[in-house]
Design an enzyme around this catalytic site. Structure first.
Site, PDB file in Angstrom:
ATOM      1  N   SER A 121      24.918 -68.226  10.085  1.00 10.28           N
ATOM      2  CA  SER A 121      24.250 -68.202   8.786  1.00 10.28           C
ATOM      3  C   SER A 121      24.715 -69.314   7.855  1.00 10.28           C
ATOM      4  O   SER A 121      23.973 -69.733   6.967  1.00 10.28           O
ATOM      5  CB  SER A 121      24.473 -66.845   8.111  1.00 10.28           C
ATOM      6  OG  SER A 121      25.845 -66.488   8.145  1.00 10.28           O
ATOM      7  N   HIS A 127      29.030 -65.919   1.817  1.00 13.22           N
ATOM      8  CA  HIS A 127      28.227 -67.076   2.206  1.00 13.22           C
ATOM      9  C   HIS A 127      28.209 -68.130   1.097  1.00 13.22           C
ATOM     10  O   HIS A 127      28.244 -67.779  -0.092  1.00 13.22           O
ATOM     11  CB  HIS A 127      26.794 -66.668   2.530  1.00 13.22           C
ATOM     12  CG  HIS A 127      26.658 -65.952   3.833  1.00 13.22           C
ATOM     13  ND1 HIS A 127      26.872 -64.599   3.958  1.00 13.22           N
ATOM     14  CD2 HIS A 127      26.352 -66.404   5.074  1.00 13.22           C
ATOM     15  CE1 HIS A 127      26.686 -64.247   5.217  1.00 13.22           C
ATOM     16  NE2 HIS A 127      26.382 -65.328   5.916  1.00 13.22           N
TER      17      HIS A 127
END
Length: 278
Positions: A49, A255
């Site tokens: 990701s 993230h």
């Protein structure tokens, strides 16, 4: 930086060729430039990701890929000098990257890889350690991470990189690490994470990065350390470049934000030499 280093060098080479050809034939510069302009550099991004850009921008892509990801930014900064195929996907492990490598070929000239964190299931470990009711799961998860870092992960990282190098024998391969999740601060008013868990998370990512760097060196490819670029921008800092624990609900936690991709990952990758041999 207007161009990645590799593209800049190619532009310089084209300019030199144009000058020589113009002197010899007195041809119009624009016609010569069109004739000798190099084809775009075939670039494939592999990984999880972080390489897909999940969490940095809204996306309808099943893998979370979006235009805020560092591979997309790198291609855009090349102004047509790079053609990107982003095969990265949210949740990808090193084994998944080996499968992603099927898109590589002898024509591929640049490959970037960001992978390894999902092999350790770091997000799941953070969730269990934040829950008082999951103390056993937290302890067991920590033991599992330590075991994998010592035995399984080094082997799996080597296998992944070796597969990529074999599938793209003429490519420049760049393998990135991960930013430390938390800023080094005793207090953290913005995140409900105890100091011992923040310290443990940073220790795990440090060991993960070391394992990635070792595997990269073993396979004679370039390792890119992104931790300097993120210094002062981990969670608990005044300007974090990572999604905080509010992202636990939709898996965006830890993230990089759009700023983290653009100011943390992109400069580090773009400055890595790209087409130089490691």
């Amino acid at each position: 930086m207007s161009y990645p280093a590799a593209i800049y060098r190619r532009v310089v080479a084209v300019c030199a060729t144009v000058a020589l050809t113009t002197t010899a034939w007195a041809a119009p510069a624009t016609a010569v430039a069109a004739a000798v302009a190099p084809a775009p550099l075939p670039y494939v991004a592999l990984g999880d990701s972080y390489a897909a850009g999940f969490g940095a921008a809204p996306t309808s892509d099943a893998c979370g890929r979006n235009a805020a990801a560092y591979p997309a930014l790198l291609a855009r900064e090349a102004h047509g000098g790079i053609t990107l195929r982003n095969a990265a996907c949210t949740g990808a492990t090193t084994a998944d990257v080996i499968r992603q490598a099927s898109v590589l070929s002898a024509r591929t000239k640049l490959v970037t890889i960001t992978a390894g964190a999902n092999d350790l299931q770091l997000k799941q470990l953070l969730q269990s350690c934040l829950s008082r009711a999951a103390a056993d799961a937290c302890r067991d998860g920590n033991l599992a991470v330590t075991r994998k870092l010592t035995t399984e992960l080094p082997r799996d990282l080597h296998r992944m990189i070796h597969t990529v190098v074999t599938a793209a024998p003429h490519a420049r391969v760049v393998v990135t690490g991960y930013p430390l999740p938390f800023a080094k601060s005793r207090q953290c008013a913005t995140e409900p994470v105890p100091a011992r868990i923040r310290t443990r998370a940073n220790q795990v990512v440090t060991r993960l990065n070391a394992a990635i760097a070792t595997a990269a060196t073993r396979n004679r490819v370039r390792y890119v350390d992104v931790t300097p670029g993120f210094t002062g921008h981990g969670l608990c800092s005044r300007k974090p470049w990572l999604v905080g624990t509010d992202g636990l609900r939709d898996n965006r936690v830890l993230h990089p934000t759009a700023t983290g991709q653009a100011r943390g990952y992109l400069p580090a990758v773009a400055a890595s030499g790209l087409t130089d041999r490691a």
